[in-house]
Design an enzyme around this catalytic site. Sequence first.
Site, PDB file in Angstrom:
ATOM      1  N   HIS A   1      -0.136  -1.303  -7.214  1.00  0.00           N
ATOM      2  CA  HIS A   1      -1.119  -1.212  -6.410  1.00  0.00           C
ATOM      3  C   HIS A   1      -2.914  -1.317  -6.909  1.00  0.00           C
ATOM      4  O   HIS A   1      -2.807  -0.682  -7.105  1.00  0.00           O
ATOM      5  CB  HIS A   1      -0.810   0.191  -6.360  1.00  0.00           C
ATOM      6  CG  HIS A   1      -1.465   0.366  -4.706  1.00  0.00           C
ATOM      7  ND1 HIS A   1      -2.471   1.160  -4.514  1.00  0.00           N
ATOM      8  CD2 HIS A   1      -1.900  -0.393  -3.390  1.00  0.00           C
ATOM      9  CE1 HIS A   1      -3.205   1.572  -3.213  1.00  0.00           C
ATOM     10  NE2 HIS A   1      -2.487   0.926  -2.990  1.00  0.00           N
TER      11      HIS A   1
ATOM     12  N   ASN B   1      -3.206   7.607  -3.423  1.00  0.00           N
ATOM     13  CA  ASN B   1      -3.096   7.232  -2.203  1.00  0.00           C
ATOM     14  C   ASN B   1      -2.902   9.069  -1.514  1.00  0.00           C
ATOM     15  O   ASN B   1      -3.292   9.395  -0.913  1.00  0.00           O
ATOM     16  CB  ASN B   1      -2.115   6.520  -1.359  1.00  0.00           C
ATOM     17  CG  ASN B   1      -3.193   5.163  -0.434  1.00  0.00           C
ATOM     18  OD1 ASN B   1      -4.539   5.009  -0.464  1.00  0.00           O
ATOM     19  ND2 ASN B   1      -3.152   4.826  -0.520  1.00  0.00           N
TER      20      ASN B   1
ATOM     21  N   GLU C   1      -2.490   0.985  -9.600  1.00  0.00           N
ATOM     22  CA  GLU C   1      -1.153   1.870 -10.392  1.00  0.00           C
ATOM     23  C   GLU C   1       0.415   1.244 -10.403  1.00  0.00           C
ATOM     24  O   GLU C   1       0.109   0.033  -9.303  1.00  0.00           O
ATOM     25  CB  GLU C   1      -0.984   2.701  -9.128  1.00  0.00           C
ATOM     26  CG  GLU C   1      -2.108   4.181  -8.676  1.00  0.00           C
ATOM     27  CD  GLU C   1      -2.026   4.020  -7.329  1.00  0.00           C
ATOM     28  OE1 GLU C   1      -1.441   5.198  -7.648  1.00  0.00           O
ATOM     29  OE2 GLU C   1      -2.699   4.058  -6.212  1.00  0.00           O
TER      30      GLU C   1
ATOM     31  N   SER D   1       0.737  -1.091  -0.159  1.00  0.00           N
ATOM     32  CA  SER D   1       0.109  -0.125  -0.047  1.00  0.00           C
ATOM     33  C   SER D   1       0.815   1.194  -0.063  1.00  0.00           C
ATOM     34  O   SER D   1       1.104   2.445  -0.604  1.00  0.00           O
ATOM     35  CB  SER D   1      -1.482  -0.080   1.009  1.00  0.00           C
ATOM     36  OG  SER D   1      -2.173  -0.958   1.617  1.00  0.00           O
TER      37      SER D   1
END
Length: 301
Positions: free
Chosen positions: A133, A184, A145, A112
């Site tokens: 990801h 994120n 990603e 993550s």
Amino acid sequence: MAKARIAVIGAGLMGHGIAQVFALAGHDVTIYDSVRASLDAARDRILTNLKDLGDNQDAVSRVTPVANLGDAVRDADYVVEAVLEDLPLKQKLFGEIEAHVRPDTILASNTSVIPITAIMQGLKHRGRALGTHWWNPPYLVPLVEVIETEWTSPEAVDVTMRLHADAGKKPAHVKKDVPGFIGNRLQHALWREAIALVEHGICDAETVDSVIKAAFGRRLAVLGPLENADMVGTDLTLAIHKTVLPDIDSRPGPSPYLEKLVAEGKLGFKSGEGFRRWTAGQQAELRSKVLQHLKNARAQD
Ligand SMILES: NC(=O)c1ccc[n+]([C@@H]2O[C@H](COP(=O)([O-])OP(=O)(O)OC[C@H]3O[C@@H](n4cnc5c(N)ncnc54)[C@H](O)[C@@H]3O)[C@@H](O)[C@H]2O)c1
């Protein structure tokens, strides 16, 4: 890769879902987990998901649980790791995996937030290593990603982008290995200001969420911020930023308000209170609402 041999390492929440996506796309998938119960549950979890989504249940027959890491990866064209978020564990695993695979087998981590560079730095052939990801649940959220390090070869990126696009995902190329990648970073830039609004008494937590859901949240799935900026005009965007940005939270670390919640044991759903109080019924209702929303969105894709 037409029909590839894919190894998924870690059969937890993300691993079993990633295996499901690749199997549904027609690839042969081996899956490995060091915890026998997780490995044994993987095919049942995948079958339950396939049934629930109305997807072809035959896909589960292409997933083979393997109890030995070397056997799971030996013939693989592509390996993706989804074990616990622990840097030394991931480094150790990739070292072991590299000893069993061809020099051109692509190695991907689904971390993550850990830098891909840190995970892959000890490998002999770092050109084939990158990050992928995925978002939870892997079979409902389209984005993956694809994160390049300074060593990753363009070919490994190309193959990975195509592999995921052909499996029905929306791969996004992250050209530099920055913390939080793209999704994120954006998400937590918003969360920082959301927390600051509550901390500074501008509104309560429920209002923050309502404002987002009732306004730009409605548009976000079809209108990204930069499309939006172009739509309203970069000149207007500049004028807004000159007024608003100086007042928006820009502290480098976590908010003291968030740190206080955690220190007080207000951990969210798991303790029954975080920014707000949550009964078991409210938690179940929200989880189910999100899942249904994601299923509806997939049906419309
Ligand atoms: N949960 C999410 O929303 C999410 C989203 C994107 C990325 N990720 C990342 O994906 C990875 C996996 O997360 P998760 O949510 O699936 O966790 P999880 O706890 O559900 O699954 C992790 C699995 O790894 C297994 N494992 C532990 N040590 C192992 C080892 N040495 N060898 C093989 N298997 C081992 C565990 O038995 C478990 O089944 C983490 O790096 C996480 O940060 C999670």
